[in-house]
Structures are given as structure tokens and as C-alpha cells.
Design an enzyme around this catalytic site. Structure first.
Site, PDB file in Angstrom:
ATOM      1  N   ASP A   9      42.376-110.298  -4.051  1.00  0.00           N
ATOM      2  CA  ASP A   9      42.916-111.699  -4.518  1.00  0.00           C
ATOM      3  C   ASP A   9      44.564-111.621  -4.020  1.00  0.00           C
ATOM      4  OD1 ASP A   9      43.505-114.250  -5.453  1.00  0.00           O
ATOM      5  OD2 ASP A   9      43.425-113.593  -7.647  1.00  0.00           O
ATOM      6  N   GLU A  76      40.074-113.300  -0.647  1.00  0.00           N
ATOM      7  CA  GLU A  76      39.860-114.789  -0.772  1.00  0.00           C
ATOM      8  C   GLU A  76      40.683-115.478   0.171  1.00  0.00           C
ATOM      9  OE1 GLU A  76      40.823-118.117  -4.206  1.00  0.00           O
ATOM     10  OE2 GLU A  76      40.796-115.975  -4.707  1.00  0.00           O
ATOM     11  N   ASP A 148      43.568-111.883 -12.247  1.00  0.00           N
ATOM     12  CA  ASP A 148      43.527-111.735 -10.824  1.00  0.00           C
ATOM     13  C   ASP A 148      42.826-110.612 -10.350  1.00  0.00           C
ATOM     14  OD1 ASP A 148      46.362-113.182  -9.874  1.00  0.00           O
ATOM     15  OD2 ASP A 148      46.558-112.105 -11.835  1.00  0.00           O
TER      16      ASP A 148
END
Length: 163
Positions: A9, A76, A148
Site C-alpha cells: 500500500d 494498490e 496501512d
């Protein structure tokens, strides 16, 4: 055969990572075993010049990759929210892509909606629903922290579901 998937992420202040191992059952009747290998974050301080922050991300990500030895990385995709935050996330993603290229690692990318859909069945699920799904799918007693890291595990699970 076991597969190691590293989910990322990306962010400049905090880059979340989460690694899972996936072992398919020997027959179609046996289920796949998915376990958490590791998760955490790489942090950089806003007090440091941006170039040095990117160097920290790069160096620390190399260490994570060397330690976890993933077969594939899931990232992502960049989500456009505010231009100022989008630019710094794009810079962090560039560092991530460079590190992956240097390690000759294949990668896949998923939008936030794809991740939400894969984990909850609903592309507009909220963050708490995704985090609860991560804990449930990985048989964890509680939601991984910080957020996260949980998000990175969600990305890794999405990659596994797509394989």
C-alpha cells in the site's frame, strides 16, 4: 506448491506491506491454506527532505523484499483524491516500481474498488469492512494494525484470489 505474495500500500509517509503464503490443497476437495508471513509499515518523517524520504523507502523496501522473498508483488493502484497527495504517492510508487524491477519481481495492480470487491463482495465497502474481512480470511484474532499494513494484506489476498 507454496506461493509468497507481498502486498504493498504505497505512500510517502507510510508504506504498508503485508506478506502471505498460499499453499493449494493437493486435490480439488482440499482447501487452500493461506497464512500471514509478516506485515508492517515503512515510515518516513515529514521533517526530512523528500529525496531522502524516497531513499529510505527504497532501502527499507529492498530489506523487506530480501527478508520475505516474494514470488509476486501486489500493489494498490494510484487513487486520485487530491493533486498534492497524488503526486507524492506517485513518487513513492516510482520508488516501489524501481525496487521491484531491480529484484526482477513480477507484480499485479488492483484499484481500491477491486480490492473491496474481492474481499467483501461489494466494491464500495468501507475500510472497516475490508479490514474485518482481512482478519477473517487470515484467521486473525484481531484486525492487523496499523491500517496501512491491513490494507497491504488486503492487496495480497486480492492477488491470491485472482490467481
Amino acid at each position: 506448491m507454496e506461493k509468497r505474495i507481498l502486498g504493498l500500500d504505497p505512500g510517502l509517509a507510510i508504506l504498508g506491506f503485508g506478506a502471505i503464503t498460499c499453499t493449494p490443497g493437493l486435490t480439488q476437495l482440499q482447501s487452500t491454506k493461506v497464512n500471514v508471513l509478516d506485515f508492517g509499515v515503512i515510515k518516513t518523517s515529514a521533517d526530512i527532505e523528500i529525496g531522502q524520504r524516497l531513499c529510505t523507502l527504497f532501502d527499507d523496501l529492498h530489506t523487506v523484499i530480501d527478508q520475505l522473498q516474494p514470488d509476486v508483488v501486489a500493489i494498490e493502484k494510484l487513487f486520485f483524491y487530491r493533486m498534492s497527495s497524488t503526486i507524492v504517492v506517485a513518487q513513492a510508487r516510482g520508488v516501489v516500481m524501481l525496487a521491484l524491477a531491480q529484484h526482477h519481481l513480477p507484480y499485479v495492480e488492483f484499484t481500491p474498488a477491486q480490492i473491496k470487491l474481492a474481499l467483501t463482495g461489494y466494491g464500495n465497502a468501507d475500510k472497516s469492512e475490508v479490514q474485518e474481512a482481512v482478519a477473517r480470511e487470515l484467521d486473525l484474532a484481531e484486525i492487523p494494525r496499523p491500517d496501512d499494513a491491513a490494507d497491504a494484506l488486503a492487496v495480497a489476498l486480492t492477488a491470491w484470489y485472482q490467481m
